[in-house]
Design a protein around this motif. Structure first.
Motif, PDB file in Angstrom:
ATOM      1  N   UNK A  90      33.238  76.080  87.986  1.00 11.76           N
ATOM      2  CA  UNK A  90      33.421  74.732  87.716  1.00 11.76           C
ATOM      3  C   UNK A  90      32.147  74.588  86.350  1.00 11.76           C
ATOM      4  N   UNK A  91      31.515  75.745  86.633  1.00  7.36           N
ATOM      5  CA  UNK A  91      30.200  75.670  85.694  1.00  7.36           C
ATOM      6  C   UNK A  91      30.833  76.039  83.807  1.00  7.36           C
ATOM      7  N   UNK A  92      31.773  76.609  83.753  1.00  8.57           N
ATOM      8  CA  UNK A  92      32.363  77.459  82.647  1.00  8.57           C
ATOM      9  C   UNK A  92      32.368  75.572  81.953  1.00  8.57           C
ATOM     10  N   UNK A  93      33.385  74.629  82.329  1.00  7.83           N
ATOM     11  CA  UNK A  93      33.693  73.681  82.590  1.00  7.83           C
ATOM     12  C   UNK A  93      32.943  72.319  82.795  1.00  7.83           C
ATOM     13  N   UNK A  94      31.690  72.358  83.073  1.00  5.31           N
ATOM     14  CA  UNK A  94      30.958  71.109  82.665  1.00  5.31           C
ATOM     15  C   UNK A  94      29.773  71.582  81.557  1.00  5.31           C
ATOM     16  N   UNK A  95      29.645  73.252  81.372  1.00  9.12           N
ATOM     17  CA  UNK A  95      29.124  73.955  80.224  1.00  9.12           C
ATOM     18  C   UNK A  95      29.590  73.483  79.147  1.00  9.12           C
ATOM     19  N   UNK A  96      31.193  73.598  78.846  1.00  4.76           N
ATOM     20  CA  UNK A  96      32.103  73.291  77.756  1.00  4.76           C
ATOM     21  C   UNK A  96      32.248  71.964  78.180  1.00  4.76           C
ATOM     22  N   UNK A 103      28.129  67.180  73.486  1.00  2.00           N
ATOM     23  CA  UNK A 103      27.038  66.667  72.158  1.00  2.00           C
ATOM     24  C   UNK A 103      28.189  66.861  70.184  1.00  2.00           C
ATOM     25  N   UNK A 104      29.796  67.293  70.501  1.00  5.83           N
ATOM     26  CA  UNK A 104      30.537  66.454  69.448  1.00  5.83           C
ATOM     27  C   UNK A 104      30.792  65.418  68.936  1.00  5.83           C
ATOM     28  N   UNK A 105      30.990  64.685  70.603  1.00  2.73           N
ATOM     29  CA  UNK A 105      30.965  62.885  70.240  1.00  2.73           C
ATOM     30  C   UNK A 105      30.344  62.087  69.477  1.00  2.73           C
ATOM     31  N   UNK A 107      27.435  61.655  67.796  1.00  2.00           N
ATOM     32  CA  UNK A 107      27.042  61.286  66.617  1.00  2.00           C
ATOM     33  C   UNK A 107      28.042  59.962  66.129  1.00  2.00           C
ATOM     34  N   UNK A 108      29.569  60.531  66.798  1.00  2.00           N
ATOM     35  CA  UNK A 108      30.437  59.356  66.226  1.00  2.00           C
ATOM     36  C   UNK A 108      30.261  58.441  66.784  1.00  2.00           C
ATOM     37  N   UNK A 109      30.115  58.291  68.343  1.00  4.93           N
ATOM     38  CA  UNK A 109      29.828  56.908  68.723  1.00  4.93           C
ATOM     39  C   UNK A 109      28.833  56.670  68.181  1.00  4.93           C
ATOM     40  N   UNK A 110      27.847  56.856  68.117  1.00 10.55           N
ATOM     41  CA  UNK A 110      26.641  56.199  67.266  1.00 10.55           C
ATOM     42  C   UNK A 110      26.448  56.035  65.936  1.00 10.55           C
ATOM     43  N   UNK A 111      27.190  56.346  65.046  1.00 15.29           N
ATOM     44  CA  UNK A 111      27.638  55.554  63.830  1.00 15.29           C
ATOM     45  C   UNK A 111      29.070  54.695  63.918  1.00 15.29           C
ATOM     46  N   UNK A 112      29.411  54.919  65.044  1.00 17.78           N
ATOM     47  CA  UNK A 112      30.662  54.026  65.001  1.00 17.78           C
ATOM     48  C   UNK A 112      29.602  52.524  65.755  1.00 17.78           C
ATOM     49  N   UNK A 113      28.687  52.578  65.361  1.00 15.65           N
ATOM     50  CA  UNK A 113      27.936  51.235  67.049  1.00 15.65           C
ATOM     51  C   UNK A 113      28.260  51.247  67.680  1.00 15.65           C
ATOM     52  N   UNK A 123      32.490  61.331  77.525  1.00 16.49           N
ATOM     53  CA  UNK A 123      31.594  61.802  77.927  1.00 16.49           C
ATOM     54  C   UNK A 123      31.891  62.506  79.425  1.00 16.49           C
ATOM     55  N   UNK A 124      30.834  62.051  79.833  1.00 10.61           N
ATOM     56  CA  UNK A 124      31.287  61.427  81.257  1.00 10.61           C
ATOM     57  C   UNK A 124      32.810  61.641  82.495  1.00 10.61           C
ATOM     58  N   UNK A 125      34.040  61.348  81.282  1.00 10.19           N
ATOM     59  CA  UNK A 125      35.331  61.804  82.311  1.00 10.19           C
ATOM     60  C   UNK A 125      35.930  62.641  81.716  1.00 10.19           C
ATOM     61  N   UNK A 126      35.111  63.475  79.960  1.00  8.57           N
ATOM     62  CA  UNK A 126      35.253  64.578  79.739  1.00  8.57           C
ATOM     63  C   UNK A 126      34.687  65.647  80.447  1.00  8.57           C
TER      64      UNK A 126
END
Length: 140
Positions: A90-96, A103-105, A107-113, A123-126
């Motif tokens: 679980x910890x590895x999954x949460x850290x990833x 963190x990678x998504x 900027x995508x969401x913010x720049x997409x407005x 990301x909660x789902x991820x």
């Protein structure tokens, strides 16, 4: 930390793939976060999700992406622990999920407005899916 793909458990990877897909289906069901996410995306209530798209291709792509995530997660867990506990999986999954997916998504969401609400729901789902997948992989 290294990745170890020498002892992948195909059953665990298959089960984790299915569990990741099911986690997403539950997370974004009409009874959970889908209505809030849909409104946050500023979609009309009467619009049918996926209208005009090939839903078979979309679902196949999702399952394929879950499979790749399960394989990579398995390699990480196997490389980090000789016999991982469910909590470690679980910890590895949460850290990833937090460290890479979220963190990678952002900027995508913010720049997409689309803002923080859309981002946090997605990301909660991820994070939840990767935690469940990590637990399953570690259990086997």
């Amino acid at each position: 930390v290294h990745m170890d793909f020498s002892s992948l458990n195909i059953f665990a990877i298959g089960l984790a793939t299915i569990a990741g897909f099911v986690t997403g289906a539950l997370w974004f069901s009409p009874k959970t976060f889908f209505p809030l996410w849909w409104r946050a995306m500023e979609k009309p209530e009467d619009e049918i999700p996926g209208k005009g798209t090939n839903m078979g291709a979309i679902f196949a792509s999702l399952v394929g992406s879950m499979l790749i995530q399960a394989i990579i997660l398995s390699g990480l867990i196997n490389g980090m622990y000789e016999n991982a506990s469910i909590a470690q999986g679980v910890l590895v999954g949460v850290v990833v999920g937090v460290g890479i997916c979220a963190m990678s998504s952002l900027g995508h969401r913010l720049f997409a407005g689309q803002g923080f609400l859309v981002w946090s729901l997605e990301v909660g789902n991820d994070i939840a899916a990767l935690a469940v997948m990590g637990a399953i992989i570690a259990a086997f």
